[in-house]
Design a protein around this motif. Structure first.
Motif, PDB file in Angstrom:
ATOM      1  N   PHE A   1      78.951  55.845  61.015  1.00  0.00           N
ATOM      2  CA  PHE A   1      77.828  56.688  61.426  1.00  0.00           C
ATOM      3  C   PHE A   1      77.241  56.093  62.708  1.00  0.00           C
ATOM      4  O   PHE A   1      77.021  54.884  62.791  1.00  0.00           O
ATOM      5  CB  PHE A   1      76.783  56.701  60.310  1.00  0.00           C
TER       6      PHE A   1
ATOM      7  N   HIS B   1      64.347  67.456  64.921  1.00  0.00           N
ATOM      8  CA  HIS B   1      64.870  66.196  65.468  1.00  0.00           C
ATOM      9  C   HIS B   1      66.039  66.524  66.391  1.00  0.00           C
ATOM     10  O   HIS B   1      66.924  67.299  66.024  1.00  0.00           O
ATOM     11  CB  HIS B   1      65.304  65.312  64.298  1.00  0.00           C
TER      12      HIS B   1
ATOM     13  N   GLU C   1      68.434  64.541  67.637  1.00  0.00           N
ATOM     14  CA  GLU C   1      69.621  63.689  67.666  1.00  0.00           C
ATOM     15  C   GLU C   1      70.829  64.563  67.356  1.00  0.00           C
ATOM     16  O   GLU C   1      70.764  65.463  66.512  1.00  0.00           O
ATOM     17  CB  GLU C   1      69.479  62.535  66.657  1.00  0.00           C
TER      18      GLU C   1
ATOM     19  N   ASP D   1      73.403  64.542  65.594  1.00  0.00           N
ATOM     20  CA  ASP D   1      73.916  64.806  64.242  1.00  0.00           C
ATOM     21  C   ASP D   1      73.178  65.974  63.586  1.00  0.00           C
ATOM     22  O   ASP D   1      73.586  66.445  62.523  1.00  0.00           O
ATOM     23  CB  ASP D   1      73.871  63.548  63.347  1.00  0.00           C
ATOM     24  N   HIS D   2      72.102  66.441  64.218  1.00  0.00           N
ATOM     25  CA  HIS D   2      71.362  67.593  63.676  1.00  0.00           C
ATOM     26  C   HIS D   2      71.237  68.755  64.645  1.00  0.00           C
ATOM     27  O   HIS D   2      70.777  69.815  64.254  1.00  0.00           O
ATOM     28  CB  HIS D   2      69.957  67.160  63.245  1.00  0.00           C
TER      29      HIS D   2
ATOM     30  N   HIS E   1      62.499  58.321  64.039  1.00  0.00           N
ATOM     31  CA  HIS E   1      62.673  57.153  64.864  1.00  0.00           C
ATOM     32  C   HIS E   1      62.932  57.487  66.325  1.00  0.00           C
ATOM     33  O   HIS E   1      63.270  56.592  67.121  1.00  0.00           O
ATOM     34  CB  HIS E   1      63.849  56.329  64.312  1.00  0.00           C
TER      35      HIS E   1
ATOM     36  N   ASP F   1      64.687  62.896  59.530  1.00  0.00           N
ATOM     37  CA  ASP F   1      65.476  61.768  59.006  1.00  0.00           C
ATOM     38  C   ASP F   1      64.733  60.979  57.922  1.00  0.00           C
ATOM     39  O   ASP F   1      65.360  60.235  57.155  1.00  0.00           O
ATOM     40  CB  ASP F   1      65.814  60.797  60.143  1.00  0.00           C
TER      41      ASP F   1
ATOM     42  N   TYR G   1      70.177  52.681  55.167  1.00  0.00           N
ATOM     43  CA  TYR G   1      69.914  53.719  56.163  1.00  0.00           C
ATOM     44  C   TYR G   1      68.540  53.504  56.795  1.00  0.00           C
ATOM     45  O   TYR G   1      68.388  53.457  58.020  1.00  0.00           O
ATOM     46  CB  TYR G   1      69.990  55.091  55.484  1.00  0.00           C
TER      47      TYR G   1
ATOM     48  N   HIS H   1      69.364  64.006  55.556  1.00  0.00           N
ATOM     49  CA  HIS H   1      70.533  63.343  54.951  1.00  0.00           C
ATOM     50  C   HIS H   1      70.195  63.024  53.490  1.00  0.00           C
ATOM     51  O   HIS H   1      69.046  62.701  53.177  1.00  0.00           O
ATOM     52  CB  HIS H   1      70.852  62.009  55.636  1.00  0.00           C
TER      53      HIS H   1
END
Ligand code: FEO
Length: 401
Positions: free
Chosen positions: A24, A80, A82, A84-85, A148, A167, A197, A228
């Motif tokens: 990840f 968010h 980032e 991954d989303h 974050h 997250d 995580y 997640h």
């Protein structure tokens, strides 16, 4: 074929899991995979809460089309930015020409940094506390900067009291059909990955997490939908308590973790003797990790979990053994603090490792370093046992406080 779960009659999980990804963020091993959660709310307006990673786009789109059942998608809330989303924002804009993207000013600034999309007439910019009515459902937007990333916000749905938490409250681990926390054995199967995580990805930002928790404490929350891992619909205080401990750098467990590095087994031998002595002294559930063969994300999570940490390492290149140095640097980067520490060094000539480990640890807040610091010259001998026993006694005395 679609694969969805209902969170409620009008909120549907449309995410997917990836069990093929090895690392990840190309950094953290995820032997249990990872889930990318996305939620679709069906009301007079339809709204999607975040998208997913590009690796699961096909499944995600099938889930959305099935759930919409011929309806159009009105809004996409980007909590968010980032990738991954948010990897599917453009895909959805192309497929749903009337779709509007809901985000804050920073969200749109980041979209423009990552992608080349024409956002003209397609955006709804929200500020702290703004609301968006969907019919029977109303969304409230709250900013959670640096939890974050700086643009992060969480969205609270008023009628069902659902927090879409970005997250926060997430975990590594694929979802094996069971979506909800009460469908899994969280302590046994999820807690260590949830801790790993949090500590590695959000751990640096404890004060910002505390600020977000304070803000959210004014809300009545029945369900937490993170990006997640499992959805929480019971025992929310269990999770909130963990976040409170982690974000204040408070240990979960009073106990000892020994982190050692050993080139030929001699430092490991000293660590084993120390551990056995602690066990004779009544310490249970001692954990030991070889820092050379354990991923640093696991070491970090264990440092967050436990109150007393022992670092044992050889001197190398007139400094700290590289794997231990990397671990200590990661601890500092993640703002690690408030632990009681024992130090053991080895050096055949000119041992300097303990002095340098002490300097790094003293640069972190609230680190108490116990005496004595143990020095082994190559291999532990009978005449070195006194020092090791004294460190064991210091640890036992500190644990009994
Ligand atoms: Fe899961 Fe910060 O992205």
């Amino acid at each position: 074929m679609y694969c969805t779960r209902n969170v409620s009659d009008s909120v549907v999980w449309v995410g997917a899991s990836d069990r093929r990804l090895a690392l990840f963020e190309n950094l953290f091993p995820i032997s249990r995979g990872v889930a990318y959660n996305s939620y679709l709310i069906l009301d007079e307006k339809t709204v999607l809460m975040d998208t997913v990673d590009s690796s699961v786009t096909r499944q995600f789109l099938e889930n959305i089309y099935h759930t919409l059942n011929g309806r159009k998608l009105d809004y996409l809330v980007v909590n968010h930015m980032e990738p991954d989303h948010c990897a599917n924002i453009e895909e959805l804009m192309i497929r749903f020409p009337g779709l509007k993207i809901v985000g804050n000013a920073k969200t749109f600034s980041f979209i423009n940094q990552f992608y080349d999309m024409d956002l003209e007439g397609r955006t709804v910019t929200v500020k702290e506390g703004d609301t968006l009515s969907l019919g029977a459902h109303t969304l409230h937007f709250f900013f959670a900067p640096m939890v974050h990333w700086p643009e992060v916000m969480v969205t609270y749905e008023e009628s069902e009291q659902i927090l879409f938490s970005a997250d926060a409250f997430g975990s590594f681990g694929a979802l094996n059909g069971n979506l909800f926390n009460d469908e899994v054995n969280f302590d046994r199967d999820w807690l260590s990955d949830a801790r790993r995580y949090y500590c590695n990805i959000v751990g640096k930002y404890g004060p910002q997490v505390q600020a977000a928790l304070k803000k959210l404490s004014a809300l009545t929350i029945r369900t937490i939908c993170p990006l997640h891992g499992p959805v929480w619909r019971s025992e929310l205080n269990y999770l909130l308590d963990k976040y409170n401990l982690w974000s204040t750098y408070t240990p979960e467990d009073k106990g000892v973790v020994i982190f050692y590095a050993s080139m030929y087994g001699d430092t490991e031998n000293a660590a084993n003797i120390l551990a056995a002595g602690l066990a004779e002294g009544g310490v249970k559930e001692i954990a030991m990790y070889d820092v050379s063969s354990t991923h640093v994300s696991v070491l970090i999570a264990e440092a967050f979990r436990c109150s007393h940490l022992v670092f044992a390492a050889p001197t190398y290149n007139n400094g700290i053994y590289p794997a231990m140095l990397n671990f200590l640097h990661d601890m500092a980067a993640l703002n690690m603090q408030n632990r009681t520490v024992g130090l053991l060094e080895n050096g055949t000539w000119g041992p300097v490792c303990a002095k340098q480990m002490r300097q790094l640890l003293e640069g972190m807040k609230g680190m108490e370093i116990l005496e004595p610091v143990v020095t082994v010259k190559s291999a532990l001998k009978e005449n070195g046992m006194e020092q090791l026993d004294a460190l064991k006694d210091s640890l036992l005395a500190s644990l009994s406080k």
